[in-house]
Write a protein that holds these residues in place. Structure first.
Motif, PDB file in Angstrom:
ATOM      1  N   GLU A 169       0.698  -1.340   0.009  1.00 43.01           N
ATOM      2  CA  GLU A 169       0.019   0.006   0.037  1.00 43.01           C
ATOM      3  C   GLU A 169       0.987   1.172   0.016  1.00 43.01           C
ATOM      4  O   GLU A 169       0.595   2.007  -0.642  1.00 43.01           O
ATOM      5  CB  GLU A 169      -0.993  -0.129   1.157  1.00 43.01           C
ATOM      6  CG  GLU A 169      -2.200   1.019   1.099  1.00 43.01           C
ATOM      7  CD  GLU A 169      -3.071   0.572  -0.124  1.00 43.01           C
ATOM      8  OE1 GLU A 169      -3.329   1.622  -0.746  1.00 43.01           O
ATOM      9  OE2 GLU A 169      -3.352  -0.588  -0.341  1.00 43.01           O
ATOM     10  N   ALA A 170       1.968   1.227   0.866  1.00 39.21           N
ATOM     11  CA  ALA A 170       2.893   2.337   0.994  1.00 39.21           C
ATOM     12  C   ALA A 170       3.786   2.512  -0.401  1.00 39.21           C
ATOM     13  O   ALA A 170       3.746   3.646  -0.965  1.00 39.21           O
ATOM     14  CB  ALA A 170       3.860   2.324   2.082  1.00 39.21           C
ATOM     15  N   MET A 171       3.910   1.413  -1.239  1.00 41.12           N
ATOM     16  CA  MET A 171       4.569   1.429  -2.404  1.00 41.12           C
ATOM     17  C   MET A 171       3.815   2.339  -3.506  1.00 41.12           C
ATOM     18  O   MET A 171       4.562   2.785  -4.251  1.00 41.12           O
ATOM     19  CB  MET A 171       4.866   0.046  -3.134  1.00 41.12           C
ATOM     20  CG  MET A 171       5.668  -0.972  -2.228  1.00 41.12           C
ATOM     21  SD  MET A 171       7.474  -0.505  -2.633  1.00 41.12           S
ATOM     22  CE  MET A 171       7.634  -0.513  -4.293  1.00 41.12           C
ATOM     23  N   THR A 172       2.521   2.242  -3.285  1.00 40.93           N
ATOM     24  CA  THR A 172       1.719   3.034  -4.380  1.00 40.93           C
ATOM     25  C   THR A 172       2.043   4.613  -4.126  1.00 40.93           C
ATOM     26  O   THR A 172       1.714   5.218  -5.144  1.00 40.93           O
ATOM     27  CB  THR A 172       0.230   2.840  -4.020  1.00 40.93           C
ATOM     28  OG1 THR A 172      -0.107   3.223  -2.835  1.00 40.93           O
ATOM     29  CG2 THR A 172      -0.164   1.547  -4.144  1.00 40.93           C
ATOM     30  N   LEU A 200       5.034   5.619  -4.113  1.00 39.15           N
ATOM     31  CA  LEU A 200       6.274   5.816  -4.774  1.00 39.15           C
ATOM     32  C   LEU A 200       6.297   5.586  -6.339  1.00 39.15           C
ATOM     33  O   LEU A 200       6.861   6.073  -7.019  1.00 39.15           O
ATOM     34  CB  LEU A 200       7.472   4.713  -4.323  1.00 39.15           C
ATOM     35  CG  LEU A 200       7.721   4.773  -2.813  1.00 39.15           C
ATOM     36  CD1 LEU A 200       8.639   3.756  -2.315  1.00 39.15           C
ATOM     37  CD2 LEU A 200       8.602   6.207  -2.560  1.00 39.15           C
ATOM     38  N   VAL A 201       5.477   4.505  -6.749  1.00 39.03           N
ATOM     39  CA  VAL A 201       5.185   4.162  -8.230  1.00 39.03           C
ATOM     40  C   VAL A 201       4.053   3.821  -8.330  1.00 39.03           C
ATOM     41  O   VAL A 201       3.139   3.450  -7.550  1.00 39.03           O
ATOM     42  CB  VAL A 201       6.114   2.926  -8.630  1.00 39.03           C
ATOM     43  CG1 VAL A 201       7.750   3.390  -8.863  1.00 39.03           C
ATOM     44  CG2 VAL A 201       5.973   1.760  -7.680  1.00 39.03           C
ATOM     45  N   GLU A 202       3.489   3.874  -9.832  1.00 42.63           N
ATOM     46  CA  GLU A 202       2.130   3.572 -10.231  1.00 42.63           C
ATOM     47  C   GLU A 202       2.125   1.973  -9.949  1.00 42.63           C
ATOM     48  O   GLU A 202       2.301   1.324 -10.904  1.00 42.63           O
ATOM     49  CB  GLU A 202       2.076   3.856 -11.637  1.00 42.63           C
ATOM     50  CG  GLU A 202       0.377   3.640 -12.072  1.00 42.63           C
ATOM     51  CD  GLU A 202       0.110   4.063 -13.333  1.00 42.63           C
ATOM     52  OE1 GLU A 202      -0.928   3.645 -13.972  1.00 42.63           O
ATOM     53  OE2 GLU A 202       0.935   5.121 -13.992  1.00 42.63           O
ATOM     54  N   THR A 203       1.378   1.655  -8.867  1.00 41.37           N
ATOM     55  CA  THR A 203       1.197   0.074  -8.672  1.00 41.37           C
ATOM     56  C   THR A 203       0.145  -0.093  -7.837  1.00 41.37           C
ATOM     57  O   THR A 203      -0.544   0.802  -7.554  1.00 41.37           O
ATOM     58  CB  THR A 203       2.538  -0.656  -8.170  1.00 41.37           C
ATOM     59  OG1 THR A 203       2.378  -2.049  -8.121  1.00 41.37           O
ATOM     60  CG2 THR A 203       2.619  -0.076  -6.741  1.00 41.37           C
ATOM     61  N   SER A 204      -0.262  -1.202  -7.223  1.00 39.69           N
ATOM     62  CA  SER A 204      -1.133  -1.616  -6.296  1.00 39.69           C
ATOM     63  C   SER A 204      -0.888  -2.934  -5.459  1.00 39.69           C
ATOM     64  O   SER A 204      -0.063  -3.607  -5.984  1.00 39.69           O
ATOM     65  CB  SER A 204      -2.728  -1.786  -6.888  1.00 39.69           C
ATOM     66  OG  SER A 204      -2.670  -2.874  -7.748  1.00 39.69           O
ATOM     67  N   ASP A 205      -1.702  -3.023  -4.359  1.00 41.76           N
ATOM     68  CA  ASP A 205      -1.366  -3.949  -3.576  1.00 41.76           C
ATOM     69  C   ASP A 205      -1.750  -5.217  -4.277  1.00 41.76           C
ATOM     70  O   ASP A 205      -0.949  -6.343  -4.295  1.00 41.76           O
ATOM     71  CB  ASP A 205      -2.076  -4.102  -2.421  1.00 41.76           C
ATOM     72  CG  ASP A 205      -2.067  -5.277  -1.318  1.00 41.76           C
ATOM     73  OD1 ASP A 205      -0.654  -5.762  -1.167  1.00 41.76           O
ATOM     74  OD2 ASP A 205      -3.127  -5.769  -1.093  1.00 41.76           O
TER      75      ASP A 205
END
Length: 330
Positions: free
Chosen positions: A23-26, A28-33
């Motif tokens: 969730e936190a990665m979203t 930084l970059v365009e992504t999702s859990d």
């Protein structure tokens, strides 16, 4: 009587406290859990703080393994550190030796990327089997977060930091039952952390290059294809050398790179899900640390018991891959 077999008598592990969730990665970059979890099986990873060093993580894991084996640091003859991310390019094993107070031990680094722990296990065993050393500490540790491009969503979601360690000791019966190691440098370009030189003119007729490294680059599709083909083959070879069949394996511990790779290898070998150890959902790909980290966690949870037979395989940059079959405990 000389003890020319080996036993793996203790384990330990360490990870940074800092957690980065999908969730936190979203942010930084365009992504999702969902995107990360369905493709990799990873839910979160641990990241080393600027104040945390590889030697700190490795020493913590090593101290646990030494205590678990029931020996003292001063009993160690050899310390092998499998890592691709040393604190010092000249090597970090000697710093760990000093921090442990292992005054008798010779120490050096071994680099085989994500295969490092398996390569290290076989290397360490040879010193014992030839009668040169009696007590060997093998550590797998990496801080790959320092070498990731945090804007590259193909790689930054994959990696985490950690350390795992085992103690190998001379034993009357040999608990390393079989192994096989392989390398193929023609596929090196699929996964690397390459030298990135910049030209520097010293004098008008003397030019050199200034050393830097670029972030990790990976062709995920090719690495996946390589792993699902080669890993079952090499485990079969190690089993053949051990004179064992797949159904005699109690546990399968693969390098924790991708849950789809782990599932695919287990299916190809006809190893049921309840015999497969996986913890990459919590830690991501910790490179050389992943196998000993998963091993130690399973031992401390009471899953792996005395005399259990474990098949393990590491695979990754080089490209390198290897498998070992061993029996846990004395």
């Amino acid at each position: 009587m000389e003890k020319l077999g080996i036993a793996i008598t203790g384990s330990g592990s360490a990870v940074p406290k800092n957690t980065l969730t999908n969730e936190a990665m979203t942010q930084l970059v365009e992504t999702s859990d969902e995107w990360i979890a369905t493709r990799t099986g990873i839910r979160q990873r641990r990241l080393a703080l600027p104040s945390e060093s590889l030697s700190m993580l490795a020493t913590t894991a090593a101290s646990q393994a030494i205590a678990s084996a029931g020996i003292k640091a001063t009993d160690l003859d050899l310390i092998l550190l499998a890592t691709s991310t040393p604190d010092d390019l000249f090597g970090t094993a000697c710093q760990i030796q000093a921090q442990l107070g292992a005054t008798k031990a010779v120490a050096f680094d071994l680099t085989a990327a994500c295969s490092g722990f398996v390569f290290g296990l076989v290397t360490a065993s040879q010193y014992i089997k030839t009668g040169v050393y009696q007590n060997v500490l093998l550590i797998g540790a990496d801080i790959l977060s320092r070498w990731v491009d945090w804007e590259d969503r193909r790689t930054c979601v994959l990696f985490g930091d950690g350390a795992g360690a085992v103690v190998l000791q001379g034993n009357q019966s040999d608990r390393l039952l079989g192994f096989s190691l392989k390398s193929d440098g023609t596929q090196n370009h699929y996964l690397n952390l390459a030298y990135a030189p910049s030209a520097q003119e010293l004098l008008s007729d003397v030019n050199i290059t200034k050393g830097h490294y670029q972030p990790i680059t990976m062709n995920g599709k090719e690495v996946y294809r390589f792993a699902v083909q080669k890993v079952p083959e090499i485990i079969d070879k190690a089993l053949f050398q051990a004179n064992l069949t797949v159904d005699q394996i109690d546990w399968l511990i693969l390098h924790q790179a991708n849950q789809r790779i782990i599932d695919s290898v287990a299916q190809r070998l006809n190893i049921p899900e309840n015999k497969v150890i996986s913890n990459l959902a919590n830690y991501g790909n910790t490179s050389a640390a992943s196998i000993p980290l998963a091993l130690d966690e399973a031992v401390r949870q009471g899953k792996i018991k005395q005399n259990d037979i474990i098949a393990t395989s590491g695979f990754g940059a080089g490209l390198t891959w290897g498998a070992a079959i061993f029996q846990w405990g004395r």
